[in-house]
Design a protein around this motif. Structure first.
Motif, PDB file in Angstrom:
ATOM      1  N   ILE A   1     -19.102  15.198 -39.035  1.00 46.00           N
ATOM      2  CA  ILE A   1     -19.930  14.001 -38.869  1.00 46.00           C
ATOM      3  C   ILE A   1     -20.254  13.785 -37.396  1.00 46.00           C
ATOM      4  N   GLU A   2     -19.271  14.000 -36.534  1.00 44.97           N
ATOM      5  CA  GLU A   2     -19.516  13.875 -35.098  1.00 44.97           C
ATOM      6  C   GLU A   2     -20.555  14.887 -34.633  1.00 44.97           C
ATOM      7  N   ASP A   3     -20.491  16.099 -35.189  1.00 46.88           N
ATOM      8  CA  ASP A   3     -21.407  17.164 -34.767  1.00 46.88           C
ATOM      9  C   ASP A   3     -22.771  17.078 -35.437  1.00 46.88           C
ATOM     10  N   GLY A   4     -22.788  16.667 -36.695  1.00 52.44           N
ATOM     11  CA  GLY A   4     -24.031  16.768 -37.446  1.00 52.44           C
ATOM     12  C   GLY A   4     -24.514  15.509 -38.093  1.00 52.44           C
ATOM     13  N   ASN A   5     -23.796  14.435 -37.927  1.00 47.57           N
ATOM     14  CA  ASN A   5     -24.203  13.121 -38.422  1.00 47.57           C
ATOM     15  C   ASN A   5     -24.038  12.919 -39.927  1.00 47.57           C
ATOM     16  N   GLU A   6     -24.355  13.929 -40.747  1.00 44.37           N
ATOM     17  CA  GLU A   6     -24.202  13.798 -42.193  1.00 44.37           C
ATOM     18  C   GLU A   6     -23.566  15.063 -42.767  1.00 44.37           C
ATOM     19  N   VAL A   7     -22.847  14.908 -43.890  1.00 48.99           N
ATOM     20  CA  VAL A   7     -22.084  16.024 -44.447  1.00 48.99           C
ATOM     21  C   VAL A   7     -22.257  16.069 -45.958  1.00 48.99           C
ATOM     22  N   VAL A   8     -22.469  17.270 -46.484  1.00 43.85           N
ATOM     23  CA  VAL A   8     -22.382  17.526 -47.917  1.00 43.85           C
ATOM     24  C   VAL A   8     -21.211  18.486 -48.104  1.00 43.85           C
ATOM     25  N   ALA A   9     -20.170  18.026 -48.796  1.00 40.50           N
ATOM     26  CA  ALA A   9     -18.967  18.834 -49.020  1.00 40.50           C
ATOM     27  C   ALA A   9     -18.946  19.294 -50.472  1.00 40.50           C
ATOM     28  N   ILE A  10     -18.909  20.597 -50.668  1.00 39.97           N
ATOM     29  CA  ILE A  10     -18.995  21.206 -52.003  1.00 39.97           C
ATOM     30  C   ILE A  10     -17.672  21.891 -52.302  1.00 39.97           C
ATOM     31  N   HIS A  11     -16.993  21.425 -53.351  1.00 33.79           N
ATOM     32  CA  HIS A  11     -15.638  21.914 -53.600  1.00 33.79           C
ATOM     33  C   HIS A  11     -15.458  22.468 -55.010  1.00 33.79           C
ATOM     34  N   ILE A  12     -14.370  23.209 -55.167  1.00 33.20           N
ATOM     35  CA  ILE A  12     -14.010  23.818 -56.442  1.00 33.20           C
ATOM     36  C   ILE A  12     -13.952  22.745 -57.526  1.00 33.20           C
ATOM     37  N   THR A  13     -14.366  23.105 -58.730  1.00 29.63           N
ATOM     38  CA  THR A  13     -14.412  22.146 -59.821  1.00 29.63           C
ATOM     39  C   THR A  13     -13.055  21.471 -60.039  1.00 29.63           C
ATOM     40  N   PRO A  14     -13.036  20.168 -60.301  1.00 30.68           N
ATOM     41  CA  PRO A  14     -11.762  19.463 -60.516  1.00 30.68           C
ATOM     42  C   PRO A  14     -11.030  19.908 -61.772  1.00 30.68           C
ATOM     43  N   LYS A  15     -11.693  20.670 -62.654  1.00 28.05           N
ATOM     44  CA  LYS A  15     -11.021  21.182 -63.842  1.00 28.05           C
ATOM     45  C   LYS A  15     -10.074  22.332 -63.510  1.00 28.05           C
ATOM     46  N   LEU A  16     -10.205  22.880 -62.298  1.00 28.13           N
ATOM     47  CA  LEU A  16      -9.342  23.978 -61.874  1.00 28.13           C
ATOM     48  C   LEU A  16      -8.386  23.594 -60.754  1.00 28.13           C
ATOM     49  N   SER A  17      -8.649  22.470 -60.100  1.00 29.33           N
ATOM     50  CA  SER A  17      -7.861  22.127 -58.919  1.00 29.33           C
ATOM     51  C   SER A  17      -7.968  20.634 -58.622  1.00 29.33           C
ATOM     52  N   SER A  18      -6.986  20.119 -57.902  1.00 27.33           N
ATOM     53  CA  SER A  18      -7.015  18.719 -57.461  1.00 27.33           C
ATOM     54  C   SER A  18      -7.787  18.533 -56.163  1.00 27.33           C
TER      55      SER A  18
END
Length: 296
Positions: free
Chosen positions: A79-96
């Motif tokens: 956020i400091e570097d780019g102002n906005e963030v899209v975080a894409i993570h492993i499906t919650p059905k496989l991991s917390s």
């Protein structure tokens, strides 16, 4: 200076280092626990070191989600570097991991500047969701545009993998409809995929050569002559992965095709000897990116 969007993910995406660097993708390392030691995936333990340990250790490796502090470190810096963030993570059905990421995002002062996306998958299939979101961001898309591209990709990506054994998936409780094959004395090569967040059996083959032919048939059936993006991945099986790469290149028109190694945290669930391919069919809506539209 106008705002830009930075894309983040976790290490289960298995992205090649060169693409991570090129597209300034921020990666949160998953934790790997072996005995009384904890390693950060891709940071404290190389794949080569891990697979050597896996083949010789009596300890069963276990994985755990990064801590809130780990997520905060990556998100706030982005956020400091780019102002906005899209975080894409492993499906919650496989991991917390996804749930921890959502909780962490709500703790950030500028929470409106971060969006968390469920990739719906894992491995290099997740990697392609991340790559296309990052390419959209590099092309100038705003926060909503990058999220839209990521969500579009979650419906397009596919992956197939052939394993040496199902034992590691069984230990981790991620075996889906293949449980009946565990412990069999037959010499088989199970081919799996992930559907709706569950590991599912696609076919049972006798050899990896048969499995590779089946993979290519599946890609050809879905592509129907259209070009594809493809990434071959493996766990300590580079020679076989390169064989599959060459076969894909011979049978399918590729926009891009590369080989990447399973990170230790993914190898802990799959075991050594896995070879697979993640892919999606190209279409007229794909973001143009330099050097990508070429034949393999």
């Amino acid at each position: 200076m106008s705002e830009r969007v930075i894309v983040a993910t976790d290490s289960s995406a298995n992205l090649p280092d060169s693409l991570v660097e090129e597209l300034d993708i921020r990666v949160v390392p998953i934790c790997l626990n072996i005995g009384d030691r904890t390693y950060r995936d891709g940071v404290d333990l190389t794949p080569t070191e891990f697979y050597r340990l896996l083949r010789t250790s009596t300890e069963v490796p276990k994985t755990s989600s990064p801590s809130v502090a780990d997520f905060l470190q990556v998100y706030t810096k982005a956020i400091e570097d780019g102002n906005e963030v899209v975080a894409i993570h492993i499906t919650p059905k496989l991991s917390s991991i996804y749930r921890t990421a959502v909780m962490t995002s709500q703790m950030i002062d500028d929470a409106a500047k971060i969006r968390i996306v469920d990739s719906g998958c894992s491995t290099m299939a997740q990697g392609f969701v991340v790559l296309e979101a990052a390419r959209a961001a590099a092309a100038g898309a705003d926060l909503e545009g990058v999220v839209a591209r990521a969500e579009e990709m979650t419906q397009k990506v596919r992956f197939l993998a052939v394993l040496e054994t199902l034992d590691y998936l069984y230990r981790g409780g991620r075996i889906g409809n293949a449980a009946h094959l565990v412990g069999t004395t037959l010499r088989i090569k199970p081919m799996v995929t992930v559907r709706q967040g569950k590991v599912e059996l696609v076919a049972v083959l006798r050899t990896k050569s048969q499995a590779f032919r089946r993979m290519i048939q599946e890609i050809e059936r879905e592509a129907q002559g259209r070009p594809v993006h493809a990434g071959v991945f493996h766990s300590d099986a580079l020679e076989e992965a390169e064989t599959l790469q060459h076969q894909v290149a011979e049978h399918v028109e590729c926009v891009e095709l590369f080989v990447t190694e399973f990170t230790p945290v993914m190898g802990a669930h799959a075991g050594p000897g896995l070879v697979g391919v993640a892919y999606y069919v190209d279409d007229d809506h794909c973001i143009e990116h330099e050097g990508a539209r070429k034949s393999c």
